[in-house]
Design a protein around this motif. Structure first.
Motif, short mmCIF file in Angstrom:
data_model
loop_
_atom_site.label_atom_id
_atom_site.label_comp_id
_atom_site.label_asym_id
_atom_site.label_seq_id
_atom_site.Cartn_x
_atom_site.Cartn_y
_atom_site.Cartn_z
N SER A 192 0.75 -1.12 0.29
CA SER A 192 0.06 0.06 -0.10
C SER A 192 0.83 1.31 -0.08
N GLU A 193 2.03 1.15 0.68
CA GLU A 193 2.89 2.29 0.68
C GLU A 193 3.47 2.58 -0.90
N LEU A 194 3.73 1.51 -1.36
CA LEU A 194 4.45 1.79 -2.72
C LEU A 194 3.27 2.27 -3.51
N HIS A 195 2.20 2.12 -3.61
CA HIS A 195 0.97 2.30 -4.41
C HIS A 195 0.75 3.77 -4.05
N GLU A 196 0.81 4.05 -2.82
CA GLU A 196 0.51 5.59 -2.53
C GLU A 196 1.51 6.47 -3.09
N ALA A 197 2.83 5.96 -3.04
CA ALA A 197 4.09 6.57 -3.48
C ALA A 197 3.91 7.09 -4.89
N PHE A 198 3.39 6.01 -5.66
CA PHE A 198 3.14 6.02 -7.15
C PHE A 198 2.25 6.77 -7.60
N GLY A 199 0.93 6.83 -6.67
CA GLY A 199 -0.07 7.79 -6.80
C GLY A 199 -0.06 9.13 -6.74
N SER A 200 0.92 9.62 -5.47
CA SER A 200 1.41 10.94 -5.22
C SER A 200 2.18 11.75 -6.29
N SER A 201 3.22 10.63 -6.86
CA SER A 201 4.04 11.36 -8.05
C SER A 201 3.31 11.50 -9.20
N VAL A 202 2.32 10.47 -9.50
CA VAL A 202 1.64 10.76 -10.73
C VAL A 202 0.86 12.00 -10.54
N ARG A 203 0.21 12.32 -9.67
CA ARG A 203 -0.63 13.69 -9.24
C ARG A 203 0.30 14.88 -9.36
N GLU A 204 1.69 14.73 -8.88
CA GLU A 204 2.61 16.02 -8.96
C GLU A 204 3.09 16.05 -10.28
N GLU A 205 3.50 15.09 -10.90
CA GLU A 205 3.77 15.38 -12.41
C GLU A 205 2.69 15.76 -13.33
N LEU A 206 1.33 15.38 -13.28
CA LEU A 206 0.26 15.88 -13.77
C LEU A 206 0.05 17.50 -13.65
N ALA A 207 0.10 17.88 -12.23
CA ALA A 207 -0.09 19.13 -11.76
C ALA A 207 1.05 19.89 -12.40
N ASP A 208 2.16 19.47 -12.79
CA ASP A 208 3.28 20.36 -13.39
C ASP A 208 3.16 20.46 -14.97
N LEU A 209 1.97 19.89 -15.60
CA LEU A 209 1.95 20.08 -17.20
C LEU A 209 1.69 21.74 -17.42
N ASN A 210 1.97 21.79 -18.63
CA ASN A 210 1.95 23.09 -19.11
C ASN A 210 0.53 23.83 -19.10
N PRO A 211 0.62 25.18 -18.67
CA PRO A 211 -0.85 25.81 -18.45
C PRO A 211 -1.63 25.63 -19.87
N ALA A 229 11.48 4.74 -5.37
CA ALA A 229 11.69 4.14 -6.78
C ALA A 229 10.44 4.30 -7.22
N PHE A 230 9.28 3.78 -6.48
CA PHE A 230 7.73 4.15 -6.97
C PHE A 230 7.54 5.52 -7.44
N ARG A 231 8.21 6.34 -6.49
CA ARG A 231 7.83 8.04 -6.85
C ARG A 231 8.43 8.29 -8.35
N HIS A 232 9.37 7.82 -8.51
CA HIS A 232 10.13 8.01 -9.70
C HIS A 232 9.30 7.31 -10.92
N ALA A 233 8.95 5.91 -10.59
CA ALA A 233 8.22 5.26 -11.71
C ALA A 233 7.06 6.16 -11.82
N GLY A 234 6.22 6.59 -10.99
CA GLY A 234 4.95 7.40 -11.21
C GLY A 234 5.40 8.36 -12.33
N ARG A 235 6.48 9.36 -11.83
CA ARG A 235 6.67 10.34 -13.05
C ARG A 235 7.05 10.13 -14.42
N LEU A 236 7.81 8.89 -14.45
CA LEU A 236 8.18 8.08 -15.66
C LEU A 236 6.99 7.87 -16.43
#
Length: 134
Positions: A63-82, A106-113
């Protein structure tokens, strides 16, 4: 140069793979994911499709790995171009782990990738900067 407003994802993007491996010494990191990006309501909805867990791993650790992945996906999507509207359901289909090397980082990095790989699949590679000849 103007960019037209766009919505991410423009269509379903299925089986997007992302692997993060760093094995240059101690500590080593490993994360491998398969994820779908589905058009949805505005914002980011995250879910895990495979609830079986990882054999031999406690549910809290997975669950901790899933949460790390999900939070980094949200962060990367929040950084998309205006001008890019995010309206996506992110479905984590599967993960692969290594007992010693799989950590939240590692799962935070995988989310961004995974987001970057999905963007390339949806819109093609980013333009290369041109060199000015002076």
């Amino acid at each position: 140069m103007t960019t037209e407003p766009r919505t991410f994802p423009p269509r379903p993007l299925r089986d997007v793979k992302a692997t993060y491996v760093r094995q240059g010494g101690c500590p080593s990191f490993f994360a491998q994911v398969v994820v779908d990006f589905e058009p949805w309501e505005q914002g980011v909805e995250f879910e895990v499709a495979d609830t079986r867990g990882v054999p031999g791993w406690p549910a809290e650790r997975v669950s901790e790995l899933h949460e790390a992945f999900g939070s980094s996906v949200r962060e990367e999507l929040a950084d998309l171009n205006p001008g890019t509207t995010v309206a996506v359901a992110v479905v984590l289909r599967s993960i692969k782990v290594r007992e010693v090397d799989s950590k939240s980082l590692a799962f935070r990095h995988a989310g961004r990738l995974a987001v970057r790989n999905a963007l390339v699949e949806a819109y093609g590679p980013p333009p290369c900067p041109r060199r000015s000849r002076t």
